[in-house]
Design an enzyme around this catalytic site. Structure first.
Site, mmCIF file in Angstrom:
data_model
loop_
_atom_site.group_PDB
_atom_site.id
_atom_site.type_symbol
_atom_site.label_atom_id
_atom_site.label_comp_id
_atom_site.label_asym_id
_atom_site.label_seq_id
_atom_site.Cartn_x
_atom_site.Cartn_y
_atom_site.Cartn_z
ATOM 1 N N SER A 153 0.832 -1.016 -0.089
ATOM 2 C CA SER A 153 -0.089 -0.176 0.042
ATOM 3 C C SER A 153 0.872 1.371 0.228
ATOM 4 O O SER A 153 1.750 1.316 -0.911
ATOM 5 C CB SER A 153 -0.929 -0.059 1.275
ATOM 6 O OG SER A 153 -1.973 0.952 1.260
ATOM 7 N N ASP A 322 -8.807 -6.276 -4.556
ATOM 8 C CA ASP A 322 -8.488 -4.925 -3.920
ATOM 9 C C ASP A 322 -9.263 -4.009 -4.794
ATOM 10 O O ASP A 322 -8.781 -3.662 -5.880
ATOM 11 C CB ASP A 322 -6.897 -4.752 -3.888
ATOM 12 C CG ASP A 322 -6.570 -3.629 -3.097
ATOM 13 O OD1 ASP A 322 -7.174 -2.779 -2.926
ATOM 14 O OD2 ASP A 322 -5.256 -3.360 -3.007
ATOM 15 N N HIS A 355 -8.010 -5.030 -0.219
ATOM 16 C CA HIS A 355 -6.700 -4.350 -0.049
ATOM 17 C C HIS A 355 -6.256 -4.951 1.287
ATOM 18 O O HIS A 355 -4.816 -5.074 1.242
ATOM 19 C CB HIS A 355 -7.184 -2.991 0.314
ATOM 20 C CG HIS A 355 -5.807 -2.073 0.269
ATOM 21 N ND1 HIS A 355 -4.929 -2.045 -0.863
ATOM 22 C CD2 HIS A 355 -5.092 -1.295 1.342
ATOM 23 C CE1 HIS A 355 -3.908 -1.036 -0.413
ATOM 24 N NE2 HIS A 355 -4.259 -0.953 0.709
#
Lengths: 394, 394
Positions: A153, A322, A355
């Site tokens: 991320s 995601d 995610h």
């Protein structure tokens, strides 16, 4: 890949007195960085791996603290002896970023200019500023070059920034569940979270420390919004569906505005927990760090041009469900790297958890990372003379 | 399909003194419903179409008010002379639902038991309660049977509830961009919005009227969250991307937490506008109405069983980029109806605008609706004896 833990760990702190000039033009006079290390730095100092954290994580990547044994590092399933990032082979560093709230200098720290907490006066930093601060920490630890810089991320953005900014100091860039820049929708979610915090009367324009308040209600809403974007809709349906929290005898609805469904209970609990430990100014700052990351911006939007300085090899991983940073975003990075004939391994993992999958122990995902690190280890073990030849052949 | 407007319209109000017993078991002693009508009811009273509104809309479906000519009805592109729902042929009714804040009895109204606004005491209603109240309005208007009941999103749920509860009183059910029940993610977004409102200190547990406050900050955040879910990510990217709001000379970031990107400006503006006119208790109530809708619930989750009583014909429409109520949800309804060999037309429109598409003038979408209503008009014009035969053949 044997299971194993790095065991009990102790965070350390490093003081930097030389001012750091930031991307904004502002500078931080001096600062501390809190960090942890796992494993042993080899005599040739070539086996160091830097792990970069995302929004709400910290330097505490693996292991546990003696005084709080339940507080295991956020990537403990990834980093440890026999784990994908094998601390029997690698010297792993986790560092809390500037502006965060877990020991490194941030909005809660005392501003030497005023002798009060920085609060709203803490400058907005960028991914590139973080990377510059991390590079200084590496200097002090005597690490000229990282075998790999890795993150998921926002952590993946830092790994990319390392590859661009310090091409000679990074052997491999491992960027997971990331994006070359936030979309309008990503920014929108961040902005709603910021608005929730900023409009909490306990926020006091960011100077709530002086008022001895904490904008808990705003933080709670901010975290609830964030949390929705970390999970996939299908995963939420699977885990919570429309299950009810308090079933009355006849299974009827409560016809009220309290907690009715399990998903509400879960989200509110997540929000409450978060509001207990996370600093609101840091939330504002780190969401802005996310918004601002856009290496292509200085190149008229040309991501390939932005990545041109990078000479390291790349492992990129994305997850099918995601929807925060979907696989398409990572594929943009892959295409930009391929345009420069960079050496890229790309894995798109069919995982259900949105995610959040980058933090979980999906077997295929961990196998890809483990195999990649085995190759790095082999490369490091090979006689130095062989390395340039292998490079050229790649 | 000629363009045209119903012109200036005047809302009307109908008083109901007979108490309405709600799904919760509570009852409303007496209430008013505000409504508008467009077109002319035929002598045989068979050409009436009921239009049901979604979260933040009202009875004001089409036309404009003399005193506020800019305030055009929310489905003015759909309803009017020569429009898909042609008011030259149909008598169209828009009604503000119970608990809403545009004239019908709701939390802002005076509770006869206390002589104070209902506030938090206003009972939680359901889609089925709304439909029961709408049926009473139809009775008073002398409409035994609607040619069609139509709505988008939450409005589509009302159309479905009509088909189930009053099968003899509805010829066609037209349900657009809707779902047979909210997903965990849908509920989660509603709950964050409610939490934002409930945690605004100006909310006072729902009795803010007495405090002469309005929980504007909470409402604003609630609306911003909602708005993100109405648009598709691609549409947002197309319309706003990463465009900046205030470009400084050198096009550098502002490095602050104010409005930096166009999308932030847009969302905050939408939030501010909404907080000016929408009632916070109504927001809580209507999001709960959405959460609770689940006709299959009384049938052990069997949607086909829930829809079994329906005998009308159906037009269902979904939009490819609607991630709030995606096409899969509408296809569940189609499958459940097909299981009972009901007559269903289903159109999946390839539109870019996410959930909001149901309010926009996509040509293919409007053509589908127009063609469907032309068939209804033909059916009504046919000699009554022919109708049962046509039915049997369908």
């Amino acid at each position: 890949m044997k299971p194993g833990s790095v065991g009990y760990v102790t965070p350390q702190s490093m003081r930097f007195d030389e001012p750091l000039v930031l991307a904004s033009g502002a500078s931080i006079a001096g600062y501390d960085l809190t960090y942890e290390t796992y494993g042993k730095l080899d005599a040739d100092r070539l086996n160091a791996v830097l792990i970069c954290h995302a929004l709400n994580a910290s330097h505490h990547v693996a292991g546990a603290y003696v005084e709080r044994p339940e507080q295991v590092g956020w990537w403990d399933n990834m980093v440890g002896p026999g784990k994908p990032v094998d601390t029997d082979r690698f010297f792993v560093i986790g560092v809390n970023n500037l502006g965060s709230c877990f020991g490194s200098t941030g909005p809660m720290s005392i501003n030497p200019a005023t002798n009060q907490p920085y609060g709203a006066a803490f400058p907005v930093v960028t991914v590139e500023d973080w990377v510059a601060a991390q590079a200084r920490l590496a200097d002090r630890l005597g690490i000229e070059r990282f075998a790999a810089v890795m993150g998921g991320s926002l952590g993946g953005m830092q790994a990319l920034a390392w590859a661009i900014r310090y091409p000679q100091r990074i052997g491999h860039c491992i960027a997971i569940a990331t994006t070359p820049k936030l979309s309008a929708q990503n920014i929108a979610f961040n902005d709603v979270a910021r608005t929730a915090i900023q409009s909490d009367p306990d926020f006091h324009g960011g100077d709530y420390y002086a008022w001895k308040t904490v904008p808990r209600r705003g933080l709670r809403v901010a975290r609830m919004i964030g949390h929705i974007t970390y999970l996939s809709s299908d995963d939420m349906a699977e885990r919570f569906g429309r299950a009810r929290r308090h079933k009355s005898g006849d299974d009827d609805y409560t016809f009220g505005y309290g907690i009715e469904f399990e998903i509400e209970s879960y989200l509110r609990h997540q929000g409450d927990k978060f509001a207990e430990y996370f600093d609101a100014n840091t939330y504002l700052l780190i969401t802005r760090v996310l918004d601002y990351f856009d290496p292509a911006r200085a190149h008229g939007g040309d991501l390939a041009a932005a990545l041109a300085p990078a000479t390291c090899r790349f492992l990129l991983v994305s997850f099918t469900t995601d929807w925060r940073f979907p696989p398409e975003r990572t594929r943009e990075i892959v295409s930009a790297l391929v345009a420069h004939q960079r050496d890229v391994v790309y894995a798109e993992i069919d995982a259900a958890n949105g995610h959040d999958a980058f933090l979980l122990s999906d077997e295929r995902y961990h196998r890809v990372v483990a195999a990649y690190f085995e190759n790095i280890a082999r490369e490091l073990a090979a006689p130095p003379a062989a390395e340039p030849a292998a490079r050229a052949a790649a």
